[in-house]
Design an enzyme around this catalytic site. Sequence first.
Site, PDB file in Angstrom:
ATOM      1  CB  SER A 258      -1.985  -1.675 -10.760  1.00  0.00           C
ATOM      2  OG  SER A 258      -3.186  -2.013  -9.367  1.00  0.00           O
TER       3      SER A 258
HETATM    4  N1  SAH Z   1      -8.214  -0.914  -9.969  1.00  0.00           N
HETATM    5  C1  SAH Z   1      -7.073   0.271  -9.260  1.00  0.00           C
HETATM    6  C2  SAH Z   1      -6.270   0.112  -8.434  1.00  0.00           C
HETATM    7  C3  SAH Z   1      -6.278   0.572  -7.024  1.00  0.00           C
HETATM    8  S1  SAH Z   1      -5.179   0.128  -5.619  1.00  0.00           S
HETATM    9  C4  SAH Z   1      -6.133   0.069 -10.819  1.00  0.00           C
HETATM   10  O1  SAH Z   1      -6.854   0.378 -11.960  1.00  0.00           O
HETATM   11  O2  SAH Z   1      -5.189   0.980 -10.903  1.00  0.00           O
HETATM   12  C5  SAH Z   1      -6.721  -1.347  -4.599  1.00  0.00           C
HETATM   13  C6  SAH Z   1      -8.371  -0.490  -4.422  1.00  0.00           C
HETATM   14  O3  SAH Z   1      -8.582  -1.643  -3.711  1.00  0.00           O
HETATM   15  C7  SAH Z   1      -7.787   0.381  -3.409  1.00  0.00           C
HETATM   16  O4  SAH Z   1      -8.650   1.956  -4.173  1.00  0.00           O
HETATM   17  C8  SAH Z   1      -8.298  -0.029  -2.476  1.00  0.00           C
HETATM   18  O5  SAH Z   1      -8.890   1.458  -1.507  1.00  0.00           O
HETATM   19  C9  SAH Z   1      -9.132  -0.527  -2.895  1.00  0.00           C
HETATM   20  N2  SAH Z   1      -9.440  -1.814  -1.511  1.00  0.00           N
HETATM   21  C10 SAH Z   1      -9.260  -2.185  -0.858  1.00  0.00           C
HETATM   22  N3  SAH Z   1      -9.648  -2.726   0.142  1.00  0.00           N
HETATM   23  C11 SAH Z   1     -11.198  -3.255  -0.480  1.00  0.00           C
HETATM   24  C12 SAH Z   1     -11.778  -3.674  -0.061  1.00  0.00           C
HETATM   25  N4  SAH Z   1     -12.096  -4.458   0.802  1.00  0.00           N
HETATM   26  N5  SAH Z   1     -12.766  -3.677  -0.729  1.00  0.00           N
HETATM   27  C13 SAH Z   1     -12.928  -2.228  -1.645  1.00  0.00           C
HETATM   28  N6  SAH Z   1     -12.006  -1.528  -2.025  1.00  0.00           N
HETATM   29  C14 SAH Z   1     -10.926  -2.023  -0.998  1.00  0.00           C
END
Ligand code: SAH
Length: 225
Positions: free
Chosen positions: A72
Site C-alpha cells: 500500500s
Molecule cells: N497489508 C499489505 C497490503 C496488501 S495488498 C501491505 O502492508 O502493504 C492486499 C492483500 O490482501 C493481497 O496480498 C491479497 O492477496 C490479500 N487478500 C485479498 N483477498 C483476501 C482474502 N479473502 N483473504 C486474505 N487475504 C486476501
Amino acid sequence: MADDGRSAADALWHEVAADFAATRGRTGIAAPSARVWQALRSVPRERFVDESWRPQAFDNRPLPIGCGQTISQPFIVALMTALLDPQPTHRVLEIGTGCGYQAAVLARLCAQVVSIERIAALAAQARAHLRELGITNAEVHVADGWQGWPAGAPYDRIVVTAGPEEVPPALLAQLARPGRLVLPVGDDGWQVLRVIDQAADGTRSERNVLDVRFVPMPTGTDDDA
Ligand code: SAH
C-alpha cells in the site's frame, strides 16, 4: 533531491505529513501520534519490496509485490494505522498480509498481530521479511480473510487491507467489545475507508473517511483455485 536512503525517507514522511494535513477535514486526524510516527519510521519499507523496486521504496505510492498484488501507499498505511489507534496491550487482526509491511508497523505498536493472507507465496515472503527484522509478535496464516481467524478472537482491532464489497460479517463477530474495525468497502475497484466502532455494550457506530483504491478481496485461498 534526496541523495541517500536517509534523506529519501525524510522526504517521504514529510509528504505523508502533508497528506494528513490536506485530508484532516475528512479524516479528523491532523497528524499521526508520536508513537505511530516512530513505528512508521522504524520499519524499513525498502526491505519489503523486490530489489528491482528498491529505488522507488520511498515514493509515496503503492508498488508491486508479485502475484498481482501491491504494497500500500505509505500515506494509506499511516492513515489506517492512525485510525486504528492500536495500544500496547491490543491484539490486532489484519486481513491481507501482502508483503507484511503493515503487519510490521502494527507489531511495533501492539502486543500481537495475527495476519491472514490468501496467497501462500506472499505469506511465505511476509514471514521471511518479519523474521529478518526480528519481529516475533506477528503471525501469518494462509486462509480466507473473509472468515477472519476465529481461533484468536476476539480482537481489539481489525484492519482489512484489500477491498471487500461489503463488511465481512465474521469480522464483526470477532471484534472485541470495545473494539474498532477499519476497512475499505466498495466495488468496481473503488472503496470508501470506513471506521466501525463497537462499544462495550455491543452497539456500533461507523463513519466513512476517504475514497481509496485497494486490490479486490476475492474469497477462498489460492489453493482453492
Ligand atoms: N497489508 C499489505 C497490503 C496488501 S495488498 C501491505 O502492508 O502493504 C492486499 C492483500 O490482501 C493481497 O496480498 C491479497 O492477496 C490479500 N487478500 C485479498 N483477498 C483476501 C482474502 N479473502 N483473504 C486474505 N487475504 C486476501
